[in-house]
Motif scaffolding. Structure first.
Motif, PDB file in Angstrom:
ATOM      1  N   GLY A 300       0.770  -1.241   0.000  1.00  0.00           N
ATOM      2  CA  GLY A 300       0.000   0.000   0.000  1.00  0.00           C
ATOM      3  C   GLY A 300       0.794   1.280   0.000  1.00  0.00           C
ATOM      4  N   ASN A 301       1.900   1.325   0.730  1.00  0.00           N
ATOM      5  CA  ASN A 301       2.676   2.559   0.866  1.00  0.00           C
ATOM      6  C   ASN A 301       3.910   2.520  -0.028  1.00  0.00           C
ATOM      7  N   LEU A 302       4.029   3.507  -0.885  1.00  0.00           N
ATOM      8  CA  LEU A 302       5.150   3.577  -1.829  1.00  0.00           C
ATOM      9  C   LEU A 302       6.018   4.792  -1.530  1.00  0.00           C
ATOM     10  N   TYR A 303       7.321   4.654  -1.776  1.00  0.00           N
ATOM     11  CA  TYR A 303       8.288   5.744  -1.599  1.00  0.00           C
ATOM     12  C   TYR A 303       9.313   5.649  -2.724  1.00  0.00           C
ATOM     13  N   VAL A 304       9.889   6.783  -3.073  1.00  0.00           N
ATOM     14  CA  VAL A 304      11.014   6.800  -4.011  1.00  0.00           C
ATOM     15  C   VAL A 304      12.254   7.254  -3.253  1.00  0.00           C
ATOM     16  N   LEU A 305      13.272   6.426  -3.295  1.00  0.00           N
ATOM     17  CA  LEU A 305      14.580   6.781  -2.738  1.00  0.00           C
ATOM     18  C   LEU A 305      15.534   6.940  -3.918  1.00  0.00           C
ATOM     19  N   LEU A 345      12.368   2.065  -5.945  1.00  0.00           N
ATOM     20  CA  LEU A 345      10.959   2.073  -5.564  1.00  0.00           C
ATOM     21  C   LEU A 345      10.788   1.162  -4.358  1.00  0.00           C
ATOM     22  N   ILE A 346      10.366   1.748  -3.248  1.00  0.00           N
ATOM     23  CA  ILE A 346      10.182   1.010  -1.997  1.00  0.00           C
ATOM     24  C   ILE A 346       8.693   0.869  -1.730  1.00  0.00           C
ATOM     25  N   ARG A 377       8.033  11.659   0.050  1.00  0.00           N
ATOM     26  CA  ARG A 377       6.907  11.363   0.931  1.00  0.00           C
ATOM     27  C   ARG A 377       6.209  10.092   0.443  1.00  0.00           C
ATOM     28  N   CYS A 378       5.308   9.585   1.260  1.00  0.00           N
ATOM     29  CA  CYS A 378       4.568   8.364   0.917  1.00  0.00           C
ATOM     30  C   CYS A 378       3.529   8.670  -0.161  1.00  0.00           C
ATOM     31  N   PHE A 379       3.355   7.726  -1.089  1.00  0.00           N
ATOM     32  CA  PHE A 379       2.262   7.809  -2.053  1.00  0.00           C
ATOM     33  C   PHE A 379       1.693   6.413  -2.243  1.00  0.00           C
ATOM     34  N   HIS A 380       0.565   6.311  -2.959  1.00  0.00           N
ATOM     35  CA  HIS A 380      -0.146   5.034  -3.013  1.00  0.00           C
ATOM     36  C   HIS A 380      -0.446   4.542  -4.420  1.00  0.00           C
ATOM     37  N   ASP A 381      -0.219   5.384  -5.425  1.00  0.00           N
ATOM     38  CA  ASP A 381      -0.533   5.005  -6.803  1.00  0.00           C
ATOM     39  C   ASP A 381       0.736   5.099  -7.639  1.00  0.00           C
TER      40      ASP A 381
END
Length: 532
Positions: A300-305, A345-346, A377-381
């Protein structure tokens, strides 16, 4: 004019070079081809162009070959005649694709497609990507062209709208994967072994409406995909197989240049993420289908590092070393090399994207390797990944402005600075600061007091006098006295929330524009807590 190795040497006036002839032959060159380190057989009618570092991995060859060598490393020339190879060795290092382009113009000067071939090489040199190369290949060959990976997943294609349905490519484009009952797949499967075993593309002349030419895209001795041209618009010409071979070579080199496919679940996954970041995928339904086909399971929770690499065009070994570390440290993460950065992509179910232990491990590694990273920040799509990729880059940019000694930055900690950065393009930020704050700073300097530090601590503790006194290690009565004195000197009411917010923002602005007196504010390191 037809060219052999000696005639080409005479014609190659732009470059100072040496000619080494190990064997005599009457073979004439049809077209040049890029030299690749995994080559095991050579066509005597082809001139291979490559760097010396690639040549030493190819020698000795099993059959006669003609090679033009660019000395990117020093090679001994005394023993070159011992090998079964005719060589043109340039006397100084030159740009590989520039030399290749010049040689190609010389050999194929009688062909009508030279301008288009030059455009394809320019596309390769300027890193416009595989789709651009396929588009130019379509103009070059005049027929529909497709590139798919080994699993039948569509990477790139070019065909007129009316032919998409006739060829059955409309379903391939819609679903992202070639239907197993399609005519293309049946033809391909029937000739699978022959295509894989051949060093050059295969002309498939089966009964049916159209002929086809199919070649393989090889990277590090592994077949990564297949390029197919369908003779639907015009008959094939004698040299089309050579053009498809060259096209396969350029596509392979483009993939290796970007290295986007390394350490992922296949080439197509990397292309999907690359195209997404490039803004080429804007349909979330299409993206969802592609992700499903590739087996991309995200929580559900996506992040870009994003990891910023200081060196441009980093070496492949170094890139693989970094990718190995990040993917082993963050299980389930997907990473690619993109625009000289490693983009990761985490995804996780809940909580922080990185545990304290993982975070410490990452920071230690980044310090050791002199790299830095930014976390979005966190995103979902998944379709929103480009926006949050830019967030991660902005976190690095703003974080480095604040502290060149740190290596890991989050957008969450830098969002307020992003706001100020945007505002600073239109306004003088110092004019926004509370006017009495600068007066208090000057008062402290002149009188040797520390009311600015006290005010900062008071704001840091959200207006709680007891907590502020404890943070300053003073009695609450002393804190109350200072509190009243500050109000008197500044002529403000610290019960007013708007005033507190204005002062809070003023401290941030002064730090952002480097106007904060670090010596006056004794505990400046606590400012970071303002943003937590």
């Amino acid at each position: 004019m037809d060219y052999d190795i000696k005639k080409l040497s005479d014609e190659l006036r732009l470059y100072d070079h040496q000619l080494y002839v190990s064997y005599e032959n009457d073979n004439l060159f049809k077209a040049p081809k890029l030299l690749e380190e995994d080559m095991q057989s050579f066509d005597p009618n082809t001139l291979y162009v490559g760097n010396a570092s690639t040549l030493i991995k190819v020698l000795p060859v099993k059959c006669p070959a003609n090679i033009l060598v660019i000395p990117d490393i020093d090679i001994g020339t005394n023993d070159l005649n011992k090998f079964n190879v005719n060589l043109i060795v340039l006397n100084k290092n030159e740009n590989l694709m520039k030399v290749f382009n010049e040689v190609y113009k010389i050999i194929t000067s009688q062909y009508e497609f030279v301008p288009l071939w030059e455009a394809m090489l320019k596309s390769f040199v300027n890193s416009k990507g595989v789709q651009d190369i396929i588009d130019i290949g379509y103009e070059l060959l005049g027929n529909p062209i497709s590139l798919g990976d080994v699993n039948g997943i569509l990477v790139a294609y070019k065909a007129s709208a009316e032919l998409l349905s006739e060829l059955g490519w409309d379903v391939w484009v819609e679903k992202g994967k070639v239907p197993y009952d399609s005519l293309d797949y049946i033809k391909f499967k029937r000739n699978f072994s022959m295509i894989n075993e051949s060093d050059s593309p295969i002309h498939i002349k089966e009964t049916g409406k159209y002929e086809a030419i199919t070649g393989k895209v090889v990277i590090d001795n592994n077949i990564e995909g297949y390029l197919t041209v369908i003779g639907a618009k015009k008959p094939f010409k004698e040299y089309d197989i050579d053009l498809v071979s060259l096209l396969c070579s350029v596509v392979s080199s483009e993939l290796q240049k970007h290295k986007a496919f390394y350490k992922t679940n296949g080439t197509m996954l990397s292309f999907m993420i690359t195209d997404l970041l490039d803004g080429k995928i804007k349909d979330d339904k299409r993206l969802e289908k592609m992700a499903k086909l590739l087996g991309l399971k995200l929580r559900g929770n996506l992040y870009v590092l994003t990891i910023s690499l200081k060196q441009k065009n980093p070496e492949l070994g170094y890139v693989n070393y970094l990718l190995d570390f990040f993917e082993n440290t963050m299980i389930g993460a997907k990473s690619i090399l993109y625009d000289d950065c490693i983009v990761i992509l985490i995804s996780n179910s809940k909580g922080n994207p990185l545990s304290d232990e993982t975070m410490n491990h990452l920071i230690e590694f980044m310090i050791k390797n002199d790299i830095c990273g930014g976390l979005s920040r966190c995103f979902h799509d998944l379709i929103d990944m480009p926006y949050f990729y830019k967030q991660s880059l902005k976190a690095i940019e703003l974080g480095m402005q604040r502290s060149s000694e740190e290596v890991f930055f989050t957008y969450e900690d830098n969002a307020i600075y992003h706001l100020l950065s945007s505002c600073s393009k239109q306004e003088d930020l110092e004019m926004i600061c509370h006017p009495s704050l600068s007066m208090l700073i000057e008062y402290d300097k002149y009188n040797g007091t520390n009311y600015t530090h006290t005010l900062h601590t008071y704001l840091l503790n959200k207006g709680n006098l007891t907590d502020s006194a404890n943070a300053l290690h003073i009695h609450r009565t002393t804190m109350v006295y200072r509190y009243q004195k500050i109000q008197s000197l500044m002529e403000i009411d610290l019960h007013n929330m708007n005033t507190m917010l204005h002062l809070y923002l003023s401290f941030i602005i002064l730090r952002f524009i480097n106007k904060l007196d670090y010596n006056t504010l004794a505990c400046l390191e606590q400012i970071n807590k303002l943003f937590s």
